[in-house]
Write a protein that holds these residues in place. Structure first.
Motif, short mmCIF file in Angstrom:
data_model
loop_
_atom_site.label_atom_id
_atom_site.label_comp_id
_atom_site.label_asym_id
_atom_site.label_seq_id
_atom_site.Cartn_x
_atom_site.Cartn_y
_atom_site.Cartn_z
N THR A 31 -21.78 25.11 3.66
CA THR A 31 -22.04 24.17 2.49
C THR A 31 -20.72 24.24 1.84
N VAL A 32 -20.40 22.59 1.11
CA VAL A 32 -19.24 22.39 0.12
C VAL A 32 -19.86 22.39 -1.05
N PRO A 75 -13.48 22.54 -4.96
CA PRO A 75 -14.27 22.96 -4.15
C PRO A 75 -14.87 24.43 -3.42
N PRO A 107 -21.07 17.98 -4.06
CA PRO A 107 -20.09 16.73 -4.68
C PRO A 107 -20.00 15.39 -4.96
N THR A 163 -16.92 26.73 -0.22
CA THR A 163 -17.56 26.93 0.76
C THR A 163 -18.93 28.08 0.90
N HIS A 168 -19.02 22.47 -5.80
CA HIS A 168 -17.79 22.21 -6.71
C HIS A 168 -18.31 23.38 -7.58
N THR A 190 -20.29 30.86 1.58
CA THR A 190 -20.11 32.24 2.83
C THR A 190 -21.05 33.28 2.83
N GLN A 239 -11.54 26.90 -1.94
CA GLN A 239 -10.79 26.13 -1.28
C GLN A 239 -9.46 25.84 -1.88
#
Length: 376
Positions: free
Chosen positions: A348-349, A360, A313, A362, A351, A364, A299
């Motif tokens: 889903t995020v 961050p 996170p 994601t 780190h 994919t 991100q």
């Protein structure tokens, strides 16, 4: 030259690479071109837009021949070999007794033999494995005297058909024999970039002249290992030793699509390959997966490379990056890695920890860049 580089082997195109201004690096025991004067970014973009020529002669080429060759190979890989049509190509996985991936490979039914292409870093071990496991049932013949070239990109067919008329009739994952200036070639419409393209096996003593004939076409430029890596990652393709290895199974690696129904439970030739019980149980869900290979997009514009840890996170460690870079096509950092199955859903995020700082990312769907294979 250091003692370490003195032991490196040279492909038949070594002198041509130097003449073209390549920066050479050690790779899989060879002197290989990582990039040419135009640079990695332009090489990547040229392959996406026109046609790039890659020297992949470090790869291992192997012939399996004899009446039992197909049946023998089926005892080592979970793919349908016996049902493969003439001049058809298939992706394969060489497994150990725990179902881990010793190597991934390509194989073609050429009628009189099966032609295998295995990874350069694995080829000595692969050939020894083939000879030990099936050498009594068929002839395992390494082909070290042959070079392998890859011509990749949307204009590859235009360039190659001038040199080898007839290749335009091939579709993705098919092959054909060809002759060029008296040299016996074998061509498949396949590659490792996500683009349309071809791989051409050529005798080593004809490789330089054949490569020069391709480079004389206006669409074609030489491309190094650096762009090959960025192209394959955008295409969501695994690099052995990074994204797959002897500890990962086909299902964990999200490669279950490569295992045909005939080799799965209930199929006519189910099982019978190393690690079959574990592999098939993971594929049918009776043995839940603990981890899964996923795609990740950052991100923030911070490159994330292997082996960056992946955390939730909240700070819980749930995985690790196996390949990552700044995508030349998307202009975003992309990566692949393994995460605990509970955190593998798209969206889903997570780190990635880069120099102690959370970036961050994601989860994919793969591939990052849609493939453009020519399926006819």
């Amino acid at each position: 030259m250091s003692a370490a580089t003195d032991t490196l082997r040279k492909t038949p195109l070594y002198d041509l690479h130097l003449a073209l201004g390549a920066r050479m690096v050690p790779f899989a025991g060879y002197h290989m071109p990582v990039q040419y004067p135009q640079g990695l970014l332009r090489e990547h973009q040229h392959t996406r837009q026109a046609a790039g020529l890659f020297d992949v002669s470090h790869m291992g080429q192997v012939r399996l021949h004899g009446a039992q060759a197909a049946a023998a190979l089926e005892t080592l890989i979970p793919m349908d070999v016996l049902g493969l049509g003439l001049h058809r190509q298939r992706y394969g996985l060489l497994l150990n007794d725990d179902g881990g991936i010793l190597d991934d490979l390509m194989f073609v039914n050429r009628g009189d033999d099966l032609w295998l292409v295995v990874n350069g870093a694995c080829k000595a071990a692969d050939i020894a494995h083939l000879q030990a496991r099936i050498g009594q049932r068929c002839h395992v013949e390494p082909l070290p005297e042959r070079a392998l070239l890859a011509l990749q990109g949307p204009l590859a067919v235009q360039a190659l058909q001038r040199v080898l008329p007839g290749v335009e009739r091939l579709v993705f994952m098919t092959g054909m024999p060809a002759t060029w200036e008296g040299a016996d070639l074998y061509v498949t419409r396949s590659g490792y970039t996500g683009e349309d393209g071809f791989e051409i096996s050529v005798p080593g003593d004809a490789a330089t002249a054949f490569a020069q004939a391709l480079l004389a076409q206006p669409e074609v430029k030489p491309i190094g290992l650096g762009a090959r890596n960025s192209l394959r990652l955008e295409a969501g393709l695994c690099l052995h030793g990074h994204d797959i290895d002897t500890t990962t199974t086909p299902a964990e690696a999200a490669l279950g699509w490569a295992i045909q129904k005939v080799r799965r439970r209930g199929g006519a030739r189910a099982g019978g390959f190393p690690g079959a019980e574990r592999v098939l149980a993971q594929l049918d869900g009776s043995a839940p997966l603990q981890r899964l290979r996923v795609g990740l997009i950052a991100q923030e514009r911070v490159p994330v490379r292997e082996p960056a840890p992946l955390h939730t996170p909240a700070g819980e460690a749930v995985g690790q990056v196996t390949s990552g870079l700044l995508s030349p096509t998307l202009d975003q950092p992309i990566a692949m890695g393994y995460v605990a199955s509970a955190h593998a859903a798209v969206g889903t995020v997570l780190h990635a920890i880069v120099r102690g700082r959370p970036v961050p990312m994601t989860v994919t769907a793969l591939p990052f860049v849609p493939p453009r294979y020519h399926r006819g």
